[in-house]
Design an enzyme around this catalytic site. Structure first.
Site, PDB file in Angstrom:
ATOM      1  N   SER C 161       0.821  -1.216   0.000  1.00 53.42           N
ATOM      2  CA  SER C 161       0.000   0.000   0.000  1.00 53.42           C
ATOM      3  C   SER C 161       0.846   1.254   0.000  1.00 53.42           C
ATOM      4  O   SER C 161       0.525   2.234  -0.668  1.00 53.42           O
ATOM      5  CB  SER C 161      -0.881   0.051   1.256  1.00 53.42           C
ATOM      6  OG  SER C 161      -1.918  -0.849   1.150  1.00 53.42           O
ATOM      7  N   THR C 319     -18.921  16.046   5.264  1.00 53.08           N
ATOM      8  CA  THR C 319     -19.572  14.974   4.513  1.00 53.08           C
ATOM      9  C   THR C 319     -20.923  15.445   4.005  1.00 53.08           C
ATOM     10  O   THR C 319     -21.326  15.142   2.878  1.00 53.08           O
ATOM     11  CB  THR C 319     -19.748  13.717   5.375  1.00 53.08           C
ATOM     12  OG1 THR C 319     -18.548  13.510   6.113  1.00 53.08           O
ATOM     13  CG2 THR C 319     -20.018  12.514   4.520  1.00 53.08           C
TER      14      THR C 319
HETATM   15  C1  HEA Z   1     -16.403   3.557   4.662  1.00 55.08           C
HETATM   16  C2  HEA Z   1     -16.382   3.358   5.889  1.00 55.08           C
HETATM   17  C3  HEA Z   1     -16.968   4.225   6.969  1.00 55.08           C
HETATM   18  C4  HEA Z   1     -17.428   5.516   6.944  1.00 55.08           C
HETATM   19  C5  HEA Z   1     -17.451   6.476   5.790  1.00 55.08           C
HETATM   20  C6  HEA Z   1     -17.863   5.820   8.272  1.00 55.08           C
HETATM   21  C7  HEA Z   1     -18.385   7.052   8.647  1.00 55.08           C
HETATM   22  C8  HEA Z   1     -18.671   7.401   9.955  1.00 55.08           C
HETATM   23  N1  HEA Z   1     -18.616   6.590  11.048  1.00 55.08           N
HETATM   24 FE1  HEA Z   1     -18.168   4.624  11.036  1.00 55.08          FE
HETATM   25  N2  HEA Z   1     -17.420   2.740  11.079  1.00 55.08           N
HETATM   26  C9  HEA Z   1     -16.932   2.021  10.022  1.00 55.08           C
HETATM   27  C10 HEA Z   1     -16.811   2.472   8.717  1.00 55.08           C
HETATM   28  C11 HEA Z   1     -17.142   3.754   8.312  1.00 55.08           C
HETATM   29  N3  HEA Z   1     -17.693   4.734   9.084  1.00 55.08           N
HETATM   30  C12 HEA Z   1     -16.543   0.707  10.423  1.00 55.08           C
HETATM   31  C13 HEA Z   1     -15.947  -0.379   9.527  1.00 55.08           C
HETATM   32  C14 HEA Z   1     -16.823   0.617  11.790  1.00 55.08           C
HETATM   33  C15 HEA Z   1     -16.702  -0.573  12.713  1.00 55.08           C
HETATM   34  C16 HEA Z   1     -15.340  -1.070  12.925  1.00 55.08           C
HETATM   35  C17 HEA Z   1     -15.371  -2.279  13.819  1.00 55.08           C
HETATM   36  O1  HEA Z   1     -15.556  -2.107  15.033  1.00 55.08           O
HETATM   37  O2  HEA Z   1     -15.248  -3.404  13.291  1.00 55.08           O
HETATM   38  C18 HEA Z   1     -17.352   1.918  12.165  1.00 55.08           C
HETATM   39  C19 HEA Z   1     -17.715   2.252  13.471  1.00 55.08           C
HETATM   40  C20 HEA Z   1     -18.052   3.514  13.872  1.00 55.08           C
HETATM   41  C21 HEA Z   1     -18.157   3.900  15.243  1.00 55.08           C
HETATM   42  C22 HEA Z   1     -17.874   3.026  16.457  1.00 55.08           C
HETATM   43  C23 HEA Z   1     -19.087   2.290  16.844  1.00 55.08           C
HETATM   44  C24 HEA Z   1     -18.823   1.323  17.925  1.00 55.08           C
HETATM   45  O3  HEA Z   1     -18.055   0.381  17.728  1.00 55.08           O
HETATM   46  O4  HEA Z   1     -19.404   1.503  18.994  1.00 55.08           O
HETATM   47  C25 HEA Z   1     -18.527   5.238  15.244  1.00 55.08           C
HETATM   48  C26 HEA Z   1     -18.741   6.042  16.464  1.00 55.08           C
HETATM   49  O5  HEA Z   1     -18.696   7.200  16.471  1.00 55.08           O
HETATM   50  C27 HEA Z   1     -18.637   5.640  13.853  1.00 55.08           C
HETATM   51  C28 HEA Z   1     -18.967   6.918  13.435  1.00 55.08           C
HETATM   52  C29 HEA Z   1     -18.946   7.339  12.117  1.00 55.08           C
HETATM   53  C30 HEA Z   1     -19.259   8.704  11.714  1.00 55.08           C
HETATM   54  C31 HEA Z   1     -19.691   9.834  12.583  1.00 55.08           C
HETATM   55  C32 HEA Z   1     -19.070   8.727  10.345  1.00 55.08           C
HETATM   56  C33 HEA Z   1     -19.236   9.947   9.465  1.00 55.08           C
HETATM   57  O6  HEA Z   1     -18.168  10.075   8.579  1.00 55.08           O
HETATM   58  C34 HEA Z   1     -20.525   9.939   8.691  1.00 55.08           C
HETATM   59  C35 HEA Z   1     -20.818  11.292   8.086  1.00 55.08           C
HETATM   60  C36 HEA Z   1     -21.988  11.290   7.170  1.00 55.08           C
HETATM   61  C37 HEA Z   1     -23.234  11.751   7.439  1.00 55.08           C
HETATM   62  C38 HEA Z   1     -23.622  12.269   8.784  1.00 55.08           C
HETATM   63  C39 HEA Z   1     -24.315  11.701   6.397  1.00 55.08           C
HETATM   64  C40 HEA Z   1     -24.362  12.842   5.454  1.00 55.08           C
HETATM   65  C41 HEA Z   1     -24.445  14.165   6.084  1.00 55.08           C
HETATM   66  C42 HEA Z   1     -25.480  15.039   5.932  1.00 55.08           C
HETATM   67  C43 HEA Z   1     -26.633  14.765   5.045  1.00 55.08           C
HETATM   68  C44 HEA Z   1     -25.324  16.349   6.613  1.00 55.08           C
HETATM   69  C45 HEA Z   1     -26.240  16.683   7.722  1.00 55.08           C
HETATM   70  C46 HEA Z   1     -26.296  15.695   8.784  1.00 55.08           C
HETATM   71  C47 HEA Z   1     -26.416  15.927  10.110  1.00 55.08           C
HETATM   72  C48 HEA Z   1     -25.977  17.152  10.805  1.00 55.08           C
HETATM   73  C49 HEA Z   1     -27.024  14.881  10.977  1.00 55.08           C
HETATM   74  N4  HEA Z   1     -18.345   4.576  13.054  1.00 55.08           N
END
Ligand code: HEA
Ligand code: HEA
Ligand code: CUA
Ligand SMILES: [Cu+2]
Lengths: 310, 377, 516
Positions: C161, C319
């Site tokens: 990578s 986002t």
């Molecule tokens: C492509 C992969 C990807 C992406 C893009 C995201 C995006 C986000 N993730 Fe996620 N996440 C994972 C992959 C991803 N995640 C994975 C794999 C895990 C688990 C790992 C494991 O334990 O195995 C995980 C777990 C995970 C956790 C831990 C949960 C737990 O184990 O208890 C959290 C906690 O905060 C979190 C938060 C977020 C947030 C806030 C975003 C933000 O980026 C999202 C932002 C997008 C939006 C909010 C939508 C669009 C926005 C609008 C339309 C604007 C207006 C909206 C508002 C003001 C509400 N993610």
């Protein structure tokens, strides 16, 4: 092999990558087997596979670099490709910085977050027999729980700063001097090259050679330090997090010094035996010297965080 | 094709906007998060619902605009493409509005968090230790402690074809009793790998980190029975280490405490008796099935590379001292059983192991041997 | 440079051509997607109903672990690198990648790394069984012996990578055609530039953490062992310092793909190009300071908890900017809905739903209830499957005519889209419910309370899997023949890649094009 174009040089097919991949695979596969054999007290062919892979890897990389050097000497490399090399080396060094960051971060976290947690409140009282958080950590939680004293005797018997007055007898201080000096000498080598002064007492070859020698001296001093730690202080990888972080950080640094010294040595040999490098074409040397400066900066960080604040 | 795509997307839209919230609102613990039984759990629930509705609202606006445009601005309806491509004003608007919403959310979230972290001034302290794959509960200052395993009734159901009972995998052999209307502090740790002590109704989830103690607390108002599970992958039987907490009035709690102490005294007494080989073997067999078979397997064959076999094992067919040591103190990957098993049980299971699976050592170990071994350490 | 591809197998083993290497990456990732998918189907089959029917708990854990690892490192990342290889040189007007030989090395490391990883399934003690997050000490003191090979596999794919990223950065910064200023680059190029930075910053940290594991396992150090003064939580901090940026590594290039496709089929320029660039950069920056939102329950100090919660919530802002820009791009366009567009629209909707659940997870107190339940599984599959996988699928349909010179079968494309779309929602939507109802993740057996949702999920999973067979069929069919594609391919397409013939010549821009 070559194909020339005004601006671009795209090498034709090459056997190097696939062989490098096979070699890398054999190296780690062999090493993995070897380590598992050691842990399970079994005999096996792991070490042999490792050696074969490693030799092949060394050979392929040697070939690879010679081809690149050769292409450059034949004027095939465009200015653009040379810039790509510069970017490549730069970001490679950045990735190395991040690798060290993981270990520095670990040291920071263990000292400032984990130890206080272990040494206070119910964790200390209920689990570890009243363990006290001190750094350098001479009495581990395990030892405290079993009522043992320090296996390593501190603080004058660990690696930490003995006070400025005693620095002359403190090996890390000399190591720092050696390495900082070498950063200057490699810089002087560069300046000499820019001034087209290759031979002679204050020429490129001499400065570069001196840098290599300083690198080797550093390594010898470090081996000396490790021997002292293992044989006289009983400080090892296995004596708790102090030994762990100390040896891992300085060890990886030492490994990088070894690589850097080797890289500089190769550049020195190229210059002395083949007459490579001129003031406008010296990327191999420059890349090695950046690497060397990087190794030096890491050492300064080590000196501060591991030794002085240790 | 176009009409299909529109309809189906609209369907999804309906699904997420209408179905999801109505299911969530209508449902009880089956569909939505439990409201739980404590002040904290209710706050968490309301936080969950608030942020959920914000998301639904924003989704409705964003997807609404998008679906309208997909409907109205189609080439097949003769829509001509406009060519505008930026507007600083718009960008600012849709940066600021979400930001404001987030700030509004941050307040309740922070205040609940502060509450969760306030573990001071507890009335009861319970040390919870996670083991592969059971929990140990120790009432600090009370001299009462015990282990809680998956109940045998659940274990027996795992491989049967029948429909599972209501509390399948959520039943334990010993429940954790806590008094109502008292602040109970949990000191959570683990003995081997990381576990996580989770009871949804209490909104308590704390990771049990080996070598470290984490704190959590609860205050239950009404008596009740609350079920939970280990929530951190902890190896093979991670799915099989449930938690049952029972909140009872103070009086009942005190009576239960006294009972537990009496039971401990009875165990000490029982350790003095001498048992016959057959008694030991039979008892040992059942202990083995409950406590050891998870790793060493019912036939004593173990799992190669993970758990050694008992059949023909050098320890089970060798020095009894080593065997005692392994069972009482554990080893690499083997939990210590010295505290969990009574001397009778330990003696029985060792006797069993030395004679079952064709080990046929022909000797038995008495409870008193176990007591002496423990004292000799 | 008039020469074409070499004959026979040597073309693939020895190649230095970005298109060949790109194709190999894509095929490799497709194979890994199927492998990871088969593991997922084993999981879903076991979870079809309560009780243990098909696999033993120990093996179930191996499936979960290998599924996560293979999908993340074997399917999604190489697929995006493959797209980068194919498209970046064409998009910036370069003849090839900056460092073509190293490019081939980056690729060929992968098959070996994954062969080694997959072979652990057949080792004594079994494959890694500690989750794709491999928390210590389950992955150190209590791990099967195969963990050593897992560690080395991670090492060498990290090397791959890093080399790949260096190559991409050098290509973008150094090989652009005259006139192609940074702010004229297609967004796919921009998102990949930023992704490459993320990769170089975090892959070494991953290498660092597995090295610490290796030392703890084989050399008696105590990084993660409290007895020696170490800390299992240290592992999680270092891992998630890598792990969180990693999830954006899997989504930023997807943003780039979608930002290319939506304007094409809306026949309207991308709305807010520069804000898209800044939003991407902000997301990348923020991704470095939110990692501990995966660790809200480990017992961090209150201050840390709060800080990580706020930082995480902030990510919704940039986002959101992206989502709003896509929607506004569609607004008053002249839209048609070919397969790539369908996948992109589904991406926008479903990714946003996944983002919403992400935001819910970011609320630390609520995460105490969500954490390690199927609600989290639902969240990340919504951002990863209709996020990463759909965008990759969209990209394949979108650029396939350029790669092969043939149009794919539009009807079959749509059939695939709808099977995938419906299958996916049937699979992953119910997980929100089972998660909220309290079903922990990584368990092979469960209480009947969650039985209905699980049964539905399992049915959906097989449907979604079938959709992937259709994708394979469509791609193979297009490669073997079909309507000839024009150079422009799509009515509304813009960009350098559409100025060359379809299929694109083996060496695209031997003389750099002039960009105005
Ligand atoms: C492509 C992969 C990807 C992406 C893009 C995201 C995006 C986000 N993730 Fe996620 N996440 C994972 C992959 C991803 N995640 C994975 C794999 C895990 C688990 C790992 C494991 O334990 O195995 C995980 C777990 C995970 C956790 C831990 C949960 C737990 O184990 O208890 C959290 C906690 O905060 C979190 C938060 C977020 C947030 C806030 C975003 C933000 O980026 C999202 C932002 C997008 C939006 C909010 C939508 C669009 C926005 C609008 C339309 C604007 C207006 C909206 C508002 C003001 C509400 N993610
Ligand atoms: C990009 C990443 C990615 C992708 C694409 C997927 C895709 C899928 N995942 Fe996921 N998953 C993860 C990343 C991903 N996953 C991660 C990181 C975890 C956490 C692991 C951990 O806990 O450590 C996880 C965990 C996870 C779980 C939780 C396991 C547990 O907690 O025990 C489940 C359960 O249902 C699941 C299911 C699925 C399914 C059904 C798909 C489907 O989309 C797969 C579809 C693909 C195919 C089915 C293959 C193609 C078709 C064939 C091979 C033909 C044969 C098939 C038929 C004829 C039907 N995944
Ligand atoms: Cu204990 Cu999971
Ligand atoms: Cu994250």
């Amino acid at each position: 092999m070559e194909h020339q174009h005004e601006t671009y040089y795209v090498p034709e097919q090459s056997k190097l990558p696939i062989f490098a991949s096979i070699a890398l695979f054999l190296t780690v596969f062999g090493l993995g087997n070897y380590l598992n054999e050691l842990s399970a007290d079994k005999d096996g062919s792991g070490f042999t596979i490792f050696l074969v892979g490693f030799a092949l890897l060394a050979f392929v990389l040697f070939k690879w670099f010679s081809i690149v050097v050769d292409e450059n000497m034949r004027g095939l490399n465009s200015a653009q490709l040379k810039r790509s090399f510069v970017w490549g080396m730069g970001w490679f060094i950045f990735s190395e910085v991040m690798f060290f960051s993981a270990f520095f971060g670990a040291l920071w976290y263990l000292r400032n977050m984990s130890l206080p947690h272990l040494g206070t409140g119910p964790t200390s009282e209920l689990l570890w027999g009243g363990f006290q958080a001190d750094w350098p950590l001479m009495v581990t939680p395990d030892m405290a729980a079993n009522g043992e004293g320090a296996g390593v005797f501190g603080p004058e018997k660990n690696m930490s700063n003995p006070g400025v007055g005693n620095w002359t007898g403190w090996l890390p201080f000399w190591n720092t001097l050696v390495l900082i000096t070498s950063s200057f000498t490699v810089h002087f080598a560069h300046t000499a090259l820019k001034n087209n002064k290759k031979g002679g007492l204050f020429g490129f070859n001499a400065w570069l050679g001196l840098t290599v020698v300083l690198g080797i001296i550093f390594l010898i001093l470090q081996v000396e330090e490790y021997l002292h730690a293992y044989q006289h202080m009983g400080l090892t990888l296995e004596t708790g997090v102090y030994g762990t972080t100390f040896f891992m950080l300085t060890g990886f640094h030492g490994l990088h010094v070894t690589m850097g010294t080797f890289m500089l040595l190769v550049q020195w040999l190229r210059s002395v035996t083949k007459g490579h490098f001129s003031h406008h074409d010296c990327f191999g040397f420059e890349a090695s010297s950046w690497y060397w400066h990087f190794v030096d900066v890491v050492w300064v960080a080590l000196f501060i965080f591991v030794y002085i604040m240790g | 094709m176009l009409s299909i795509s529109k309809r189906s997307l609209a369907l999804l839209f309906a699904f997420s906007i209408v179905v999801l919230p109505s299911l969530a609102a209508a449902g009880e613990w089956q569909l939505n998060m439990t409201e739980g039984v404590t002040e904290v759990s209710r706050e968490v629930y309301s936080l969950h619902m608030t942020i959920f509705w914000w998301c639904v609202g924003i989704g409705a606006v964003v997807f609404g605009v998008m679906f309208y445009s997909m409907f109205a601005h189609r080439k097949s309806r003769g829509a001509e493409a406009a060519q505008f491509h930026h507007s600083t004003k718009l960008e600012i608007v849709w940066t600021v509005i979400p930001f404001a919403i987030l700030i509004a959310m941050a307040f309740p979230a922070t205040s609940t968090l502060i509450k969760i972290y306030d573990t001071a001034d507890a009335d009861v302290d319970i040390l919870i230790t996670g083991y592969q794959w059971k929990w140990k509960y120790e009432y600090l200052g009370e001299d009462v402690s015990f282990f809680a395993n998956l109940s045998d009734s659940s274990r027996e159901e795992i491989y049967t074809k029948d429909a599972k009972s209501e509390n399948y995998l959520l039943e334990v052999d010993q429940v954790l009793l806590i008094p109502t209307k008292k602040k109970v502090r949990f000191l959570v740790t683990a003995n081997d790998v990381i576990h996580s002590w989770w009871v949804p109704d209490l909104a308590v989830k704390r990771d049990a980190i080996p070598g470290y103690i984490n704190e959590a607390w609860t205050y239950v108002e009404e008596p009740g029975l609350f079920r939970g599970q280990c929530a951190e992958l902890c190896g093979k039987d991670h799915g099989f280490m449930p938690i049952v907490v029972k909140a009872v009035e103070q009086g009942e709690y005190d009576a239960w405490m006294a009972e537990k102490r009496a039971a401990a005294a009875a165990v000490a007494e029982a350790a003095k008796q001498t048992l016959t080989f057959d008694q030991l073997y039979a008892e040992g067999e059942s202990v083995y099935e409950t406590y050891c078979a998870a790793c060493h397997q019912a036939g004593g064959e173990g799992i190669p590379g993970m758990f050694p076999a008992i059949k023909d094992s050098t320890i089970a067919t060798g020095d009894i001292k080593l065997h005692l040591d392994r069972v009482i103190n554990g080893g690499q990957g083997m939990p210590p059983f010295g505290e969990q098993l009574t001397p009778v049980q330990s003696a029985a299971v060792i006797t069993f192991q030395r004679n079952a699976f064709g080990n046929n050592m022909g000797e038995s170990v008495q409870p008193i041997d176990v007591v002496n071994f423990k004292q000799g350490q | 440079m008039a020469h074409g591809p070499a004959k026979g197998l040597s073309r693939w083993f020895y190649t230095t051509n970005h298109k060949d290497i790109g194709s190999m990456y894509l095929w490799f990732s497709f194979a890994m997607f199927f492998l990871g998918g088969i593991f997922a189907l084993v999981i879903r089959a076991e979870l079809f109903q309560p009780g243990l029917q098909i696999v033993e708990p120990g093996f179930f854990n191996q499936m979960t672990t290998m599924h996560g690892l293979v999908m993340v490192f074997g399917a999604v990342m190489p697929a995006f690198v493959g797209l980068a290889n194919w498209m970046i040189p064409m998009m910036v007007g370069a003849p090839d990648m900056a460092l073509p030989r190293m490019n081939n090395w980056s690729f060929w490391i992968l098959p070996f790394a994954f062969a080694m990883l997959a072979s652990t399934l057949f080792m004594e003690g079994g494959a890694p069984n500690f989750g794709w997050t491999f928390y210590a000490p389950l992955s150190t003191t209590y791990a099967p012996a195969s963990v050593t090979f897992f560690i080395f596999a991670v090492h060498i794919m990290g090397a791959s990578s890093i080399m790949g990223s260096i190559n991409i950065i050098a290509t973008i910064l150094n090989m652009r055609a005259p006139g192609m200023t940074l702010m004229k680059m297609p967004l796919f190029v921009w998102t990949w530039l930023i992704t490459a930075y993320l990769l170089i910053a975090v892959m070494p940290v991953l290498a660092g953490v597995v090295t610490m594991m290796l030392m703890d396992i084989h050399f008696g150090t105590s990084f993660f062992d409290a007895a020696g003064g170490g800390d299992p939580v240290l592992f999680q901090h270092v891992f998630w310092f890598f792990g969180h940026p990693e999830v954006y590594i899997m989504i930023l290039p997807a943003f780039g793909v979608v930002s290319a496709i939506i304007p094409t089929f809306a026949r309207k320029p991308l709305f807010g190009y520069s804000s898209m660039v800044y939003a991407t950069a902000s997301i990348a920056f923020l991704s470095f300071i939110v990692w501990a939102h995966h660790m809200f329950t480990v017992g961090m100090p209150l201050l840390g908890e709060v800080a990580f919660m706020y930082a995480t919530m902030l990510i919704a802002v940039p986002t959101g900017v992206k989502v709003f820009n896509w929607v506004t791009t569609m607004w008053r366009g002249s839209m048609t809905f070919e397969t790539p567009m369908l996948f992109s629209i589904a991406f926008v909707v479903l990714f946003t739903i996944g983002g919403f659940s992400g935001l819910m997870l970011a609320m630390a107190p609520a995460d105490f209830q969500y954490h390690d339940t199927y609600f989290v599984v639902a969240h990340f599959h919504y951002v990863l499957v209709p996020g990463a996988i759909f965008s990759i699928t969209a990209a394949v349909y979108y650029w396939l005519p350029k790669w092969t010179g043939h149009m794919y079968d539009e009807t079959m494309g749509k059939v695939q889209f709808w099977t995938a779309f419906i299958g996916l929602n049937i699979t992953f939507f119910p997980m929100h419910f089972s998660g909220l109802a309290g079903m922990p993740r990584r368990i092979p057996d469960y209480n009947p309370l969650w039985a209905d949702w699980n049964m539905i999920s399992s049915v959906g999973a097989f449907m979604f899997g079938a959709a992937q067979l259709l994708l394979l069929y469509n791609v193979v069919k297009t490669i073997r023949g079909g309507k000839k594609a024009t150079a422009e391919v799509w009515e509304g397409s813009h960009g350098l890649e559409w100025t060359v013939a379809s299929p694109a010549p083996y060496h695209t821009f031997t003389t750099p094009p002039e960009v105005k």
